[in-house]
Design an enzyme around this catalytic site. Structure first.
Site, PDB file in Angstrom:
ATOM      1  N   ASP A  43       0.847  -1.196   0.000  1.00 24.70           N
ATOM      2  CA  ASP A  43       0.000   0.000   0.000  1.00 24.70           C
ATOM      3  C   ASP A  43       0.882   1.245   0.000  1.00 24.70           C
ATOM      4  OD1 ASP A  43      -2.826   1.182   0.547  1.00 24.70           O
ATOM      5  OD2 ASP A  43      -1.474   2.245   1.901  1.00 24.70           O
ATOM      6  N   TYR A  48       2.832   9.865  -0.077  1.00 22.49           N
ATOM      7  CA  TYR A  48       3.901   9.301   0.763  1.00 22.49           C
ATOM      8  C   TYR A  48       5.282   9.575   0.150  1.00 22.49           C
ATOM      9  CZ  TYR A  48       0.006   6.510   2.693  1.00 22.49           C
ATOM     10  OH  TYR A  48      -1.184   6.075   3.229  1.00 22.49           O
ATOM     11  N   LYS A  73      -2.666   5.996  -4.338  1.00 25.41           N
ATOM     12  CA  LYS A  73      -3.773   6.933  -4.096  1.00 25.41           C
ATOM     13  C   LYS A  73      -3.494   8.275  -4.741  1.00 25.41           C
ATOM     14  CE  LYS A  73      -3.820   4.716   0.431  1.00 25.41           C
ATOM     15  NZ  LYS A  73      -2.426   4.555   0.825  1.00 25.41           N
ATOM     16  N   HIS A 107      -7.618   9.527  -2.198  1.00 28.51           N
ATOM     17  CA  HIS A 107      -7.033   9.423  -0.844  1.00 28.51           C
ATOM     18  C   HIS A 107      -7.944  10.017   0.234  1.00 28.51           C
ATOM     19  CE1 HIS A 107      -2.816   9.217   1.197  1.00 28.51           C
ATOM     20  NE2 HIS A 107      -3.760   8.886   2.046  1.00 28.51           N
ATOM     21  N   SER A 185      -3.965   1.920   9.691  1.00 31.80           N
ATOM     22  CA  SER A 185      -3.553   2.015  11.096  1.00 31.80           C
ATOM     23  C   SER A 185      -4.185   0.861  11.897  1.00 31.80           C
ATOM     24  CB  SER A 185      -3.945   3.367  11.704  1.00 31.80           C
ATOM     25  OG  SER A 185      -3.443   4.433  10.933  1.00 31.80           O
ATOM     26  N   LEU A 187      -3.073  -1.292  13.794  1.00 35.57           N
ATOM     27  CA  LEU A 187      -2.569  -1.480  15.169  1.00 35.57           C
ATOM     28  C   LEU A 187      -2.881  -0.242  15.999  1.00 35.57           C
ATOM     29  CD1 LEU A 187       0.936  -2.894  14.131  1.00 35.57           C
ATOM     30  CD2 LEU A 187      -1.219  -4.154  14.454  1.00 35.57           C
ATOM     31  N   LYS A 227       2.011  -1.248   8.944  1.00 37.17           N
ATOM     32  CA  LYS A 227       3.318  -0.745   8.499  1.00 37.17           C
ATOM     33  C   LYS A 227       4.369  -1.119   9.530  1.00 37.17           C
ATOM     34  CE  LYS A 227       6.635   2.513   9.214  1.00 37.17           C
ATOM     35  NZ  LYS A 227       7.238   2.950  10.490  1.00 37.17           N
TER      36      LYS A 227
HETATM   37  N1  LIG Z   1      -5.651   6.108   3.489  1.00 33.95           N
HETATM   38  C1  LIG Z   1      -5.183   6.853   4.456  1.00 33.95           C
HETATM   39  O1  LIG Z   1      -5.555   8.037   4.645  1.00 33.95           O
HETATM   40  C2  LIG Z   1      -4.164   6.267   5.390  1.00 33.95           C
HETATM   41  C3  LIG Z   1      -3.901   6.896   6.619  1.00 33.95           C
HETATM   42  C4  LIG Z   1      -2.979   6.296   7.469  1.00 33.95           C
HETATM   43  C5  LIG Z   1      -2.351   5.111   7.103  1.00 33.95           C
HETATM   44  N2  LIG Z   1      -2.607   4.540   5.887  1.00 33.95           N
HETATM   45  C6  LIG Z   1      -1.923   3.291   5.442  1.00 33.95           C
HETATM   46  O2  LIG Z   1      -2.019   2.340   6.486  1.00 33.95           O
HETATM   47  C7  LIG Z   1      -0.712   1.882   6.828  1.00 33.95           C
HETATM   48  C8  LIG Z   1      -0.647   1.454   8.283  1.00 33.95           C
HETATM   49  O3  LIG Z   1      -1.064   2.472   9.150  1.00 33.95           O
HETATM   50  P1  LIG Z   1      -0.076   3.279  10.127  1.00 33.95           P
HETATM   51  O4  LIG Z   1       1.286   3.235   9.581  1.00 33.95           O
HETATM   52  O5  LIG Z   1      -0.731   4.585  10.346  1.00 33.95           O
HETATM   53  O6  LIG Z   1      -0.197   2.506  11.529  1.00 33.95           O
HETATM   54  P2  LIG Z   1      -0.076   1.001  12.050  1.00 33.95           P
HETATM   55  O7  LIG Z   1       0.259   0.075  10.952  1.00 33.95           O
HETATM   56  O8  LIG Z   1      -1.270   0.753  12.895  1.00 33.95           O
HETATM   57  O9  LIG Z   1       1.135   1.122  13.062  1.00 33.95           O
HETATM   58  C9  LIG Z   1       2.442   1.359  12.628  1.00 33.95           C
HETATM   59  C10 LIG Z   1       3.313   1.512  13.882  1.00 33.95           C
HETATM   60  O10 LIG Z   1       3.305   0.281  14.612  1.00 33.95           O
HETATM   61  C11 LIG Z   1       4.616  -0.245  14.726  1.00 33.95           C
HETATM   62  N3  LIG Z   1       4.518  -1.702  14.539  1.00 33.95           N
HETATM   63  C12 LIG Z   1       4.259  -2.365  13.397  1.00 33.95           C
HETATM   64  N4  LIG Z   1       4.147  -3.686  13.622  1.00 33.95           N
HETATM   65  C13 LIG Z   1       4.354  -3.853  14.940  1.00 33.95           C
HETATM   66  C14 LIG Z   1       4.367  -4.998  15.781  1.00 33.95           C
HETATM   67  N5  LIG Z   1       4.155  -6.213  15.309  1.00 33.95           N
HETATM   68  N6  LIG Z   1       4.615  -4.798  17.109  1.00 33.95           N
HETATM   69  C15 LIG Z   1       4.840  -3.573  17.600  1.00 33.95           C
HETATM   70  N7  LIG Z   1       4.833  -2.441  16.853  1.00 33.95           N
HETATM   71  C16 LIG Z   1       4.590  -2.596  15.532  1.00 33.95           C
HETATM   72  C17 LIG Z   1       5.439   0.443  13.664  1.00 33.95           C
HETATM   73  O11 LIG Z   1       6.753   0.646  14.092  1.00 33.95           O
HETATM   74  P3  LIG Z   1       8.052   0.129  13.284  1.00 33.95           P
HETATM   75  O12 LIG Z   1       7.937   0.622  11.871  1.00 33.95           O
HETATM   76  O13 LIG Z   1       9.162   0.768  14.042  1.00 33.95           O
HETATM   77  O14 LIG Z   1       8.028  -1.372  13.384  1.00 33.95           O
HETATM   78  C18 LIG Z   1       4.738   1.808  13.557  1.00 33.95           C
HETATM   79  O15 LIG Z   1       5.208   2.682  14.560  1.00 33.95           O
HETATM   80  C19 LIG Z   1       0.160   3.093   6.490  1.00 33.95           C
HETATM   81  O16 LIG Z   1       1.512   2.780   6.458  1.00 33.95           O
HETATM   82  C20 LIG Z   1      -0.428   3.495   5.171  1.00 33.95           C
HETATM   83  O17 LIG Z   1       0.008   2.631   4.140  1.00 33.95           O
HETATM   84  C21 LIG Z   1      -3.530   5.090   5.047  1.00 33.95           C
END
Ligand SMILES: NC(=O)c1ccc[n+]([C@@H]2O[C@H](COP(=O)([O-])OP(=O)(O)OC[C@H]3O[C@@H](n4cnc5c(N)ncnc54)[C@H](OP(=O)(O)O)[C@@H]3O)[C@@H](O)[C@H]2O)c1
Length: 272
Positions: A43, A48, A73, A107, A185, A187, A227
């Site tokens: 994704d 980004y 996006k 997006h 997000s 997590l 992520k």
């Molecule tokens: N469409 C939209 O508007 C939108 C908005 C936000 C996000 N997104 C997409 O969704 C993806 C994921 O969301 P996000 O990055 O916001 O949050 P997330 O995936 O919920 O959390 C990422 C955080 O959790 C940590 N992490 C990952 N796996 C882990 C595990 N197994 N144990 C402990 N910590 C862990 C990562 O740290 P480390 O990297 O240090 O491991 C990072 O700090 C984004 O990367 C993006 O592609 C889309």
């Protein structure tokens, strides 16, 4: 990896690697690691700024294109006029080094451009074979109703979703319209990993809290895009499907107290 059908041409793997905040060599390596470990879904987004790095990670992993699923996006700022969408389509393909995008999303909703114009241009890209499926992100049911009025097929809504923000109403609405949900997000940007119920269930299933959150999302028929920039966590997240939770435990997560959104930028239109 299990997939969910978006349309005849696009089946989305239920776990993907999120790449927000992944840039430079860290992004290249995370994409390569994920694909080598078995992920087939990445994704990204124009916003980004990492299309080139995603492309390099994909190139290094050497996975056949037809096995990959790449979502990107359109950018919110001035990105939704017809000509811009058409030009973005060409640019994204060059930057990503691919001949088609599996899933192209709006997006963030921006009602200053008619959805008919943006989705119409996205549909032109689809007709030309440059995109396989169309979707949206951060859309409320109200935005979706407006988008449906264009008559253009929307297959996916990517929204914030995790145990402490479960989007129950939106999920039911999307299910009734045949729209797949991708949980971003998943997590809760780590916030949910300290929840007592997730810690308890992690112990019970010899898993981690992250795996419990992801397993719940997948068990409820959705897609998750965690992520991570750490190989061991990228692997841990991918292995979230390696166990089956009891329905009673899944229901306990369904019924958890709900918190606030984490992702609420000033330009969001969530109150529509
Ligand atoms: N469409 C939209 O508007 C939108 C908005 C936000 C996000 N997104 C997409 O969704 C993806 C994921 O969301 P996000 O990055 O916001 O949050 P997330 O995936 O919920 O959390 C990422 C955080 O959790 C940590 N992490 C990952 N796996 C882990 C595990 N197994 N144990 C402990 N910590 C862990 C990562 O740290 P480390 O990297 O240090 O491991 C990072 O700090 C984004 O990367 C993006 O592609 C889309």
């Amino acid at each position: 990896m299990k997939t969910i059908r978006l349309n005849d041409a696009a089946h989305i793997p239920v776990i993907g690697l999120g790449t927000w905040n992944l840039n430079g060599e860290s992004c290249v390596e995370s994409v390569e690691t994920a694909l080598t470990l078995g992920y087939r879904h990445i994704d990204t987004a124009d916003a980004y700024g990492n299309h080139h790095e995603v492309a390099e990670g994909v190139r290094r992993a050497g996975i056949p294109r037809e096995e990959l699923f790449i979502t990107t996006k359109l950018p919110l700022s001035n990105g939704y006029a017809r000509d811009t969408v058409l030009a973005s389509g060409e640019r994204f393909l060059k930057e990503l080094g691919i001949e088609y995008i599996d899933l192209l999303l709006i997006h963030w909703p921006d009602r200053s451009y008619p959805f008919s114009e943006t989705l119409g241009a996205m549909n032109e890209l689809k007709t030309k074979g440059m995109v396989r499926a169309l979707g949206v992100s951060n859309f409320t049911p109200h935005h979706l109703e407006d988008a449906f009025a264009t008559g253009i097929e929307i297959t996916n809504n990517q929204v914030e979703l995790h145990p402490s923000f479960n989007q129950k109403v939106l999920r039911e609405f999307c299910a009734s319209k045949g729209i797949a949900i991708t949980a971003y997000s998943p997590l809760g940007r780590k916030r949910d990993l300290a929840l007592a119920l997730l810690l308890e269930l992690a112990k019970k299933y010899s898993a981690t809290p992250a795996q419990i959150a992801l397993n719940w999302i997948l068990s409820r028929g959705m897609i998750a895009i965690p992520k991570s920039s750490h190989p061991e966590r990228i692997k841990e997240n991918f292995e979230a499907t390696s166990f089956v939770m009891d329905e009673a435990d899944l229901r306990r997560i369904d019924e958890m107290p709900q918190g606030e959104r984490i992702v609420w930028p000033t330009f969001a239109d969530f109150k529509y």
